[in-house]
Design an enzyme around this catalytic site. Structure first.
Site, PDB file in Angstrom:
ATOM      1  N   TYR A  41      56.290   8.300  64.130  1.00  0.00           N
ATOM      2  CA  TYR A  41      57.685   6.898  63.514  1.00  0.00           C
ATOM      3  C   TYR A  41      58.393   8.564  62.801  1.00  0.00           C
ATOM      4  O   TYR A  41      57.947   9.727  62.432  1.00  0.00           O
ATOM      5  CB  TYR A  41      56.858   6.013  62.617  1.00  0.00           C
ATOM      6  CG  TYR A  41      56.101   7.306  61.550  1.00  0.00           C
ATOM      7  CD1 TYR A  41      57.166   8.032  60.133  1.00  0.00           C
ATOM      8  CD2 TYR A  41      54.384   7.727  61.515  1.00  0.00           C
ATOM      9  CE1 TYR A  41      55.917   8.455  59.173  1.00  0.00           C
ATOM     10  CE2 TYR A  41      54.263   7.938  60.639  1.00  0.00           C
ATOM     11  CZ  TYR A  41      55.065   9.075  59.262  1.00  0.00           C
ATOM     12  OH  TYR A  41      53.958   9.118  58.681  1.00  0.00           O
ATOM     13  N   CYS A  97      49.044  12.217  48.425  1.00  0.00           N
ATOM     14  CA  CYS A  97      50.507  12.466  48.744  1.00  0.00           C
ATOM     15  C   CYS A  97      51.506  12.897  49.816  1.00  0.00           C
ATOM     16  O   CYS A  97      50.364  14.407  50.293  1.00  0.00           O
ATOM     17  CB  CYS A  97      51.425  12.470  47.018  1.00  0.00           C
ATOM     18  SG  CYS A  97      51.389  14.405  47.324  1.00  0.00           S
ATOM     19  N   ASN A 141      55.174   4.671  56.916  1.00  0.00           N
ATOM     20  CA  ASN A 141      55.570   4.504  58.245  1.00  0.00           C
ATOM     21  C   ASN A 141      55.254   2.697  57.391  1.00  0.00           C
ATOM     22  O   ASN A 141      54.149   2.003  58.427  1.00  0.00           O
ATOM     23  CB  ASN A 141      54.635   4.425  59.050  1.00  0.00           C
ATOM     24  CG  ASN A 141      54.041   4.640  60.465  1.00  0.00           C
ATOM     25  OD1 ASN A 141      54.926   3.451  60.939  1.00  0.00           O
ATOM     26  ND2 ASN A 141      52.870   4.115  60.974  1.00  0.00           N
ATOM     27  N   ASP A 166      50.340   8.108  47.710  1.00  0.00           N
ATOM     28  CA  ASP A 166      50.430   8.183  49.035  1.00  0.00           C
ATOM     29  C   ASP A 166      52.212   7.806  48.594  1.00  0.00           C
ATOM     30  O   ASP A 166      52.688   7.730  50.185  1.00  0.00           O
ATOM     31  CB  ASP A 166      50.121   7.183  50.122  1.00  0.00           C
ATOM     32  CG  ASP A 166      50.605   7.007  51.247  1.00  0.00           C
ATOM     33  OD1 ASP A 166      50.112   7.952  51.811  1.00  0.00           O
ATOM     34  OD2 ASP A 166      50.395   6.103  52.583  1.00  0.00           O
ATOM     35  N   THR A 209      51.971  12.430  59.886  1.00  0.00           N
ATOM     36  CA  THR A 209      51.522  12.923  61.295  1.00  0.00           C
ATOM     37  C   THR A 209      52.706  12.928  61.551  1.00  0.00           C
ATOM     38  O   THR A 209      53.311  14.273  62.866  1.00  0.00           O
ATOM     39  CB  THR A 209      51.198  11.842  62.281  1.00  0.00           C
ATOM     40  OG1 THR A 209      51.635  11.120  61.557  1.00  0.00           O
ATOM     41  CG2 THR A 209      49.569  11.780  61.531  1.00  0.00           C
TER      42      THR A 209
END
Ligand code: 0GY
Length: 295
Positions: free
Chosen positions: A51, A34, A256, A251, A79
């Site tokens: 993003y 996560c 994104n 997650d 990221t």
């Protein structure tokens, strides 16, 4: 919504009120993949990000953990925060030992910095090869980071897509630690489990006992949408064959995602389709993540 987020229109908010799962998670279950995003401006997003997500901070993550019935989290640096790990580290420090972290670092990382992160709860680094998410990093840089972190007993999380595995394989085999592959190496599910790309992944795990897989992200891999029937055979095959080297995670907050936002409670219910027995569920959700992150 902050000013910086208004500039980008390509993200969805995470599900506002996920259902309580029908599947009762085993005691001590770990959500082993996560993220936390911001909240900005306290933890600004990286200028080089590909993003811009919604804000999704530690308080919301810990509330979701409790709502779904998890005991612990592994928070993976995303990221959009680049190599500034401060939001993730702050979340780990606030978790009273119930969260571990995976960081993104550069070749200039020092032993002192690694030791500080270790004390905060970080236990690994992430090497990202997904071209739409990051600019590429030379392999020598990754190797020098691997050399430094292995002294701390850390492992490496790798994120790549199925079509890139053939090229990456020789490099992955050089890495000196346990490797955890995000999202099963992102198989193209429309091709089926017998396709050479997925068989290559299965062979990689079978030939290399240091390689683990997160059996995660049906919502990213599906072509059909919920309840993700087309994804089931892939994680089910991995869990059955490598029950001691698999991890599961929500997650959340689903960076994104452009097609739909999953209901995290439905994702938890999905676990029973990929790990159908109590024994497999306990290994996937408790024994394996505890061995790797809270030995
Ligand atoms: C994931 C998947 C994605 C994004 C990231 O760090 C990230 O930005 O991991 C993705 O876009 O596939 O693991 O959350």
């Amino acid at each position: 919504m902050t000013e910086i987020q208004e500039m980008d229109a390509n993200w969805l908010e995470f599900h506002p009120n996920p259902k309580r799962p029908d599947f009762k998670l085993p005691d001590g279950a770990v959500d082993a993949h996560c993220h936390v995003f911001g909240p900005s401006p306290e933890f600004p997003f990286a200028p080089e990000r590909k993003y811009t997500p919604c804000n999704a901070g530690k308080d919301q993550l810990f509330a979701l953990r409790d709502h779904l019935g998890f005991a612990r989290n592994v928070i993976v640096q995303a990221t959009c925060h680049g190599k500034d790990n401060s939001a993730m580290i702050d979340a780990c420090k606030s978790s009273q030992g119930l969260a571990r972290g995976i960081a993104s670092v550069g070749a200039d990382i020092t032993e002192t910095e690694i030791a500080e992160m270790h004390n905060a709860g970080v236990r690994g680094v992430r090497f990202n090869f997904v071209k739409r998410l990051v600019d590429s990093t030379p392999q020598e840089v990754f190797l020098s980071i691997a050399d430094k972190i292995k002294e701390f007993g850390w492992h490496i999380v790798v994120y790549f897509e199925a079509q890139d595995l053939a090229e990456l394989e020789p490099f992955l085999k050089q890495l000196p630690t346990t490797l955890v592959v995000d999202h099963m190496g992102r198989p193209e599910v429309s091709l089926g489990v017998d396709h050479p790309d997925f068989q290559r992944f299965m062979r990689l795990m079978s030939d290399n006992e240091n390689i683990w897989s997160k059996v995660t992200c049906p919502e990213r891999l599906t072509k059909l949408g919920p309840p993700y029937d087309d994804v089931v055979p892939f994680p089910a095959a991995i869990v059955k064959r490598f029950p001691d080297r698999v991890l599961w995670g929500t997650d959340w907050p689903h960076p994104n995602m452009k097609s739909h936002m999953p209901d995290d409670g439905e994702l938890v219910d999905f676990i029973t389709r990929i790990a159908p027995t109590n024994e497999l569920q306990t290994r996937l959700l408790v024994d394996n993540p505890m061995r790797l992150y809270w030995p």
